[in-house]
Write a protein that holds these residues in place. Structure first.
Motif, PDB file in Angstrom:
ATOM      1  N   MET A   1       0.845  -1.182   0.000  1.00 42.86           N
ATOM      2  CA  MET A   1       0.000   0.000   0.000  1.00 42.86           C
ATOM      3  C   MET A   1       0.895   1.251   0.000  1.00 42.86           C
ATOM      4  SD  MET A   1      -2.943   0.826   2.744  1.00 42.86           S
ATOM      5  CE  MET A   1      -4.439   1.455   2.133  1.00 42.86           C
ATOM      6  N   LYS A   2       0.581   2.175  -0.877  1.00 43.75           N
ATOM      7  CA  LYS A   2       1.379   3.395  -0.998  1.00 43.75           C
ATOM      8  C   LYS A   2       1.027   4.387   0.115  1.00 43.75           C
ATOM      9  CE  LYS A   2       0.169   4.110  -5.354  1.00 43.75           C
ATOM     10  NZ  LYS A   2       0.129   4.716  -6.692  1.00 43.75           N
ATOM     11  N   PRO A   3       2.032   5.104   0.614  1.00 41.66           N
ATOM     12  CA  PRO A   3       1.757   6.152   1.600  1.00 41.66           C
ATOM     13  C   PRO A   3       0.880   7.242   0.975  1.00 41.66           C
ATOM     14  CG  PRO A   3       4.124   5.772   1.391  1.00 41.66           C
ATOM     15  CD  PRO A   3       3.454   4.987   0.318  1.00 41.66           C
ATOM     16  N   LYS A   4       0.032   7.839   1.802  1.00 46.65           N
ATOM     17  CA  LYS A   4      -0.854   8.900   1.336  1.00 46.65           C
ATOM     18  C   LYS A   4      -0.372  10.243   1.859  1.00 46.65           C
ATOM     19  CE  LYS A   4      -4.814   5.931   0.930  1.00 46.65           C
ATOM     20  NZ  LYS A   4      -6.203   5.685   1.250  1.00 46.65           N
ATOM     21  N   LEU A   5      -0.397  11.220   0.971  1.00 48.46           N
ATOM     22  CA  LEU A   5      -0.041  12.594   1.312  1.00 48.46           C
ATOM     23  C   LEU A   5      -1.215  13.499   0.969  1.00 48.46           C
ATOM     24  CD1 LEU A   5       3.556  12.719  -0.201  1.00 48.46           C
ATOM     25  CD2 LEU A   5       2.936  12.393   2.193  1.00 48.46           C
ATOM     26  N   LEU A   6      -1.359  14.571   1.713  1.00 47.10           N
ATOM     27  CA  LEU A   6      -2.413  15.550   1.484  1.00 47.10           C
ATOM     28  C   LEU A   6      -1.765  16.907   1.284  1.00 47.10           C
ATOM     29  CD1 LEU A   6      -5.375  16.533   1.459  1.00 47.10           C
ATOM     30  CD2 LEU A   6      -5.212  16.697   3.964  1.00 47.10           C
ATOM     31  N   LEU A   7      -2.066  17.527   0.154  1.00 45.74           N
ATOM     32  CA  LEU A   7      -1.561  18.864  -0.144  1.00 45.74           C
ATOM     33  C   LEU A   7      -2.681  19.872   0.071  1.00 45.74           C
ATOM     34  CD1 LEU A   7       0.607  20.798  -1.204  1.00 45.74           C
ATOM     35  CD2 LEU A   7      -0.186  20.275  -3.522  1.00 45.74           C
ATOM     36  N   LEU A   8      -2.502  20.733   1.057  1.00 49.66           N
ATOM     37  CA  LEU A   8      -3.457  21.807   1.307  1.00 49.66           C
ATOM     38  C   LEU A   8      -2.983  23.041   0.556  1.00 49.66           C
ATOM     39  CD1 LEU A   8      -4.059  21.443   5.153  1.00 49.66           C
ATOM     40  CD2 LEU A   8      -5.416  20.514   3.269  1.00 49.66           C
ATOM     41  N   SER A   9      -3.882  23.601  -0.237  1.00 50.10           N
ATOM     42  CA  SER A   9      -3.519  24.737  -1.073  1.00 50.10           C
ATOM     43  C   SER A   9      -4.747  25.601  -1.320  1.00 50.10           C
ATOM     44  CB  SER A   9      -2.939  24.239  -2.399  1.00 50.10           C
ATOM     45  OG  SER A   9      -3.911  23.491  -3.106  1.00 50.10           O
ATOM     46  N   SER A  41     -11.569  24.891   2.784  1.00 47.44           N
ATOM     47  CA  SER A  41     -12.756  24.036   2.784  1.00 47.44           C
ATOM     48  C   SER A  41     -13.146  23.539   4.177  1.00 47.44           C
ATOM     49  CB  SER A  41     -12.559  22.835   1.850  1.00 47.44           C
ATOM     50  OG  SER A  41     -11.546  21.968   2.347  1.00 47.44           O
ATOM     51  N   ARG A  42     -12.228  23.639   5.133  1.00 49.04           N
ATOM     52  CA  ARG A  42     -12.512  23.248   6.521  1.00 49.04           C
ATOM     53  C   ARG A  42     -12.033  24.361   7.446  1.00 49.04           C
ATOM     54  NH1 ARG A  42     -10.669  16.961   7.308  1.00 49.04           N
ATOM     55  NH2 ARG A  42     -12.025  16.090   5.703  1.00 49.04           N
ATOM     56  N   PRO A  43     -12.903  24.804   8.352  1.00 44.53           N
ATOM     57  CA  PRO A  43     -12.508  25.893   9.254  1.00 44.53           C
ATOM     58  C   PRO A  43     -11.227  25.604  10.044  1.00 44.53           C
ATOM     59  CG  PRO A  43     -14.858  25.484   9.427  1.00 44.53           C
ATOM     60  CD  PRO A  43     -14.295  24.391   8.562  1.00 44.53           C
ATOM     61  N   GLU A  44     -11.057  24.357  10.497  1.00 40.19           N
ATOM     62  CA  GLU A  44      -9.856  24.040  11.280  1.00 40.19           C
ATOM     63  C   GLU A  44      -8.594  24.134  10.432  1.00 40.19           C
ATOM     64  OE1 GLU A  44     -11.592  19.944  10.107  1.00 40.19           O
ATOM     65  OE2 GLU A  44     -12.392  21.892  10.674  1.00 40.19           O
ATOM     66  N   TRP A  45      -8.663  23.743   9.156  1.00 41.11           N
ATOM     67  CA  TRP A  45      -7.506  23.883   8.261  1.00 41.11           C
ATOM     68  C   TRP A  45      -7.212  25.353   8.009  1.00 41.11           C
ATOM     69  CZ3 TRP A  45      -8.979  19.964   3.849  1.00 41.11           C
ATOM     70  CH2 TRP A  45      -8.717  18.656   4.278  1.00 41.11           C
TER      71      TRP A  45
END
Length: 82
Positions: A1-9, A41-45
């Motif tokens: 399983m490949k590692p997952k990354l999240l790019l916030l922009s 898209s999310r207040p906490e982000w």
């Protein structure tokens, strides 16, 4: 399983585009999965990262890069994503 990354922009963010380009230039797209999300898209982000974008996070929420690409941090994570 490949590692997952999240790019916030944000849309039309040049720094965000530069970080993503550097990520795919430095590392093969076959070694990880990248999800992209709008930081607003999310207040906490928005509160936590809104002034620090782009932000590259692990699936666990660990910050790998903030504002600038950090190839060493990404490489370390990809070697040992657990």
């Amino acid at each position: 399983m490949k590692p997952k990354l999240l790019l916030l922009s944000r849309p039309e963010c040049e720094l965000c585009e530069e970080l993503e380009f550097a990520l795919f230039t430095q590392f093969s797209a076959t070694t990880f999965e990248l999800e992209r999300a709008d930081v607003d898209s999310r207040p906490e982000w928005k509160t936590r990262y809104g002034l620090k974008i782009p932000v590259l996070l692990t699936a666990a929420g660990e910050v790998l890069c903030s504002t600038r690409f950090d190839a060493e941090a990404v490489a370390d994570f990809l070697k040992n994503p657990g």
